[in-house]
Design a protein around this motif. Structure first.
Motif, PDB file in Angstrom:
ATOM      1  N   THR A  79       8.968  -1.446   4.873  1.00 24.95           N
ATOM      2  CA  THR A  79       8.648  -0.572   3.839  1.00 24.95           C
ATOM      3  C   THR A  79       9.266  -0.884   2.486  1.00 24.95           C
ATOM      4  OG1 THR A  79      10.457   0.785   4.750  1.00 24.95           O
ATOM      5  CG2 THR A  79       8.044   1.072   5.558  1.00 24.95           C
TER       6      THR A  79
ATOM      7  N   SER B 156       4.334   0.621   2.048  1.00 26.94           N
ATOM      8  CA  SER B 156       4.109  -0.306   3.217  1.00 26.94           C
ATOM      9  C   SER B 156       3.855  -1.645   2.643  1.00 26.94           C
ATOM     10  CB  SER B 156       3.107  -0.001   4.186  1.00 26.94           C
ATOM     11  OG  SER B 156       1.759   0.163   3.611  1.00 26.94           O
TER      12      SER B 156
ATOM     13  N   LYS C 253       2.769  -5.229   4.476  1.00 32.25           N
ATOM     14  CA  LYS C 253       2.670  -6.137   5.726  1.00 32.25           C
ATOM     15  C   LYS C 253       1.954  -7.561   5.295  1.00 32.25           C
ATOM     16  CE  LYS C 253       1.190  -2.100   8.417  1.00 32.25           C
ATOM     17  NZ  LYS C 253      -0.104  -1.276   9.120  1.00 32.25           N
TER      18      LYS C 253
ATOM     19  N   SER D 147      14.580  -1.298   0.899  1.00 37.38           N
ATOM     20  CA  SER D 147      13.878  -1.822   1.880  1.00 37.38           C
ATOM     21  C   SER D 147      14.382  -2.257   3.167  1.00 37.38           C
ATOM     22  CB  SER D 147      12.964  -3.282   1.158  1.00 37.38           C
ATOM     23  OG  SER D 147      12.213  -3.728   2.155  1.00 37.38           O
TER      24      SER D 147
ATOM     25  N   ASN E 235      11.297   1.253  -0.357  1.00 31.71           N
ATOM     26  CA  ASN E 235      11.340   2.721  -0.580  1.00 31.71           C
ATOM     27  C   ASN E 235      11.576   2.747  -2.369  1.00 31.71           C
ATOM     28  OD1 ASN E 235      14.395   4.700  -1.273  1.00 31.71           O
ATOM     29  ND2 ASN E 235      12.635   5.471  -0.103  1.00 31.71           N
TER      30      ASN E 235
ATOM     31  N   GLU F 282       6.612  -7.180   8.496  1.00 32.16           N
ATOM     32  CA  GLU F 282       6.251  -5.724   8.301  1.00 32.16           C
ATOM     33  C   GLU F 282       7.423  -4.860   7.696  1.00 32.16           C
ATOM     34  OE1 GLU F 282       3.834  -2.090  10.636  1.00 32.16           O
ATOM     35  OE2 GLU F 282       3.740  -3.974  11.289  1.00 32.16           O
TER      36      GLU F 282
ATOM     37  N   ARG G  90       0.773  -1.266   0.095  1.00 33.53           N
ATOM     38  CA  ARG G  90      -0.259   0.118  -0.209  1.00 33.53           C
ATOM     39  C   ARG G  90       0.916   1.403   0.163  1.00 33.53           C
ATOM     40  NH1 ARG G  90      -2.818  -3.577  -0.442  1.00 33.53           N
ATOM     41  NH2 ARG G  90      -5.160  -4.111   0.440  1.00 33.53           N
ATOM     42  N   GLY G  91       0.415   2.231  -0.618  1.00 34.44           N
ATOM     43  CA  GLY G  91       1.089   3.497  -0.577  1.00 34.44           C
ATOM     44  C   GLY G  91       0.679   4.737  -1.685  1.00 34.44           C
TER      45      GLY G  91
ATOM     46  N   ASP H 247       7.493   5.979   0.117  1.00 35.21           N
ATOM     47  CA  ASP H 247       7.795   4.591   0.855  1.00 35.21           C
ATOM     48  C   ASP H 247       6.482   3.827   0.622  1.00 35.21           C
ATOM     49  OD1 ASP H 247      10.348   5.063   1.566  1.00 35.21           O
ATOM     50  OD2 ASP H 247       9.766   5.828   3.520  1.00 35.21           O
TER      51      ASP H 247
END
Length: 418
Positions: free
Chosen positions: A261, A232, A234, A294, A263, A259, A199-200, A230
């Motif tokens: 991120t 996310s 999960k 990441s 980049n 979890e 997501r982002g 960034d």
């Protein structure tokens, strides 16, 4: 009628894009999958150029500043069929995939601005690899999913010949990877599964400038910048043993959440072009992006693969013999061609060193006018190669057949009574 038809197709194809699997490449194993470069079939047929190209009745996904030139309500839908041959050493396999690549709507806003909205794939995962080099051990690698992108884009003229634009997008999707291992001397299989959601937000800025020279020649320049963001990630991973007879889970070895991120660094595209309106155009793009990053194993573990800087050079153009020809349909056809050279930024670990994966493509295409309309049907063909058989890697030879519709109509106009 045409408006209801376009809106109906927009809803239907949106569902199709969200549900599809649009990759068969082994290289989609890495990261969040095979990257989707946001270009129309028209742009892809010219090698992927377009950051400097202006057009009044075609959408442009590379540079949001081009929305300022829209003069018609424009609906665009594109798809592709890929034929893939995979070579590893002296062995080869074939495969294919069919996918919808984009669906978009664009509108003029007055005489100096425009707006577009749409849905595109962002990345795609689709691989199935069997490792049977060790006689006592069989390992099957499988993956599916990917990410999509919903975007809204706006462009306007800030000064004579100078247009600027901005795009906002939301990236979302799910990736699933699994490794199934069978030891011939063991009555159970071992399975590892990893699943995570992405997501982002993502933002892009664009600028274009066009200047008329002598003999009706037009020089255009442009640039677009996809800003650092960034995403996310999960999900969870688990490992368990299962029965080879009925697939029943026997023992859950572990199950834990993940979890992190991802980049996405700044991506810059620069380009220029020279041509005459509705006659010919030739242009070039240069694209550059720093290495993906990441803080989790979703992207890279630094052992099997990693990411470096990526770059791409595209050169191409089009030619129209006579756009208003009455005697010959083929004189009104748009003929396109282009070539691209790309360093993908993906480095795969071989015996001791990392080897960079490169990509190359040659493109041709046709823009076929539709009867009594400024709308057109676009065909594109690409032959390309990705990777290498050196250092025990995989080489892909692929042939893409692309098809799109660009439908134009005047919306939001007041009816006049004579």
């Amino acid at each position: 009628m045409i408006k209801r038809f376009i809106l109906g197709v927009f809803v239907f194809t949106t569902s199709a894009i969200l549900a599809q699997r649009n990759s068969a490449s082994p290289y989609s194993y890495f990261g969040i999958g095979e990257n989707f470069e946001a270009v129309t079939v028209e742009q892809a047929s010219m090698g992927g150029i377009g950051v400097a190209m202006k057009n009044t009745h075609h959408l442009n996904f590379i540079n949001p500043a081009t929305n300022a030139d829209l003069r018609w309500a424009t609906y665009a839908i594109g798809g592709s069929l890929t034929f893939l041959t995979i070579k590893e050493g002296n062995e080869s396999q074939t495969g294919n995939s069919t996918s919808l690549r984009y669906i978009s709507l664009g509108f003029p806003i007055g005489k100096k601005a425009g707006f577009s909205v749409g849905l595109q794939p962002f990345s795609s995962v689709g691989y199935s690899l069997l490792d049977d080099e060790i006689e006592e051990n069989l390992t099957l690698f499988r993956g599916e999913g990917g990410a999509n992108k919903i975007y809204a884009s706006y462009g306007m003229y800030a000064y004579k010949g100078l247009s600027v634009g901005v795009e906002a997008a939301f990236v979302f999707g799910n990736v699933q990877n699994s490794i199934l291992n069978q030891r011939l001397d063991n009555s159970r299989y071992t399975s590892y599964e990893e699943s995570f959601n992405v997501r982002g937000g993502q933002y892009k800025l664009g600028v274009q400038y066009k200047r008329e020279l002598k003999n009706k020649l037009q020089l255009s320049t442009g640039a677009s910048f996809t800003l650092t963001t960034d995403l996310s990630a999960k999900g969870n991973e688990r490992m368990y043993s299962l029965s080879p007879v009925n697939g029943e889970v026997k023992d859950l070895l572990y199950n834990k959440s993940l979890e992190g991120t991802i980049n996405m660094p700044l991506k810059s595209i620069y380009g220029f072009g020279l041509g005459k309106d509705n006659k010919w155009y030739i242009g070039a793009n240069y694209q550059f992006q720093d290495a993906l990053g990441s803080n989790s194993v979703f992207i890279t573990d630094g052992q099997s693969h990693k990411y470096g800087n990526s770059s791409k050079i595209s050169v191409g153009g089009y030619y129209i013999p006579k756009i208003n020809s009455i005697s010959s349909y083929w004189n009104r056809v748009t003929y396109r061609a282009g070539v691209r050279f790309e360093n993908t930024g993906l480095l795969v670990k071989t015996t001791e060193n990392f080897t960079e994966v490169k990509d190359f493509g040659i493109n041709v295409g046709l823009g076929l006018p539709m009867p009594r309309e400024i709308s057109n049907l676009n065909l594109g063909f690409e032959y390309g190669q990705r990777g290498t058989t050196n250092n025990n890697l995989i080489k892909e030879n692929y042939f893409n057949v692309r098809l799109s519709l660009s439908l134009n109509n005047r919306w939001f106009e007041k009816r006049r009574i004579d």
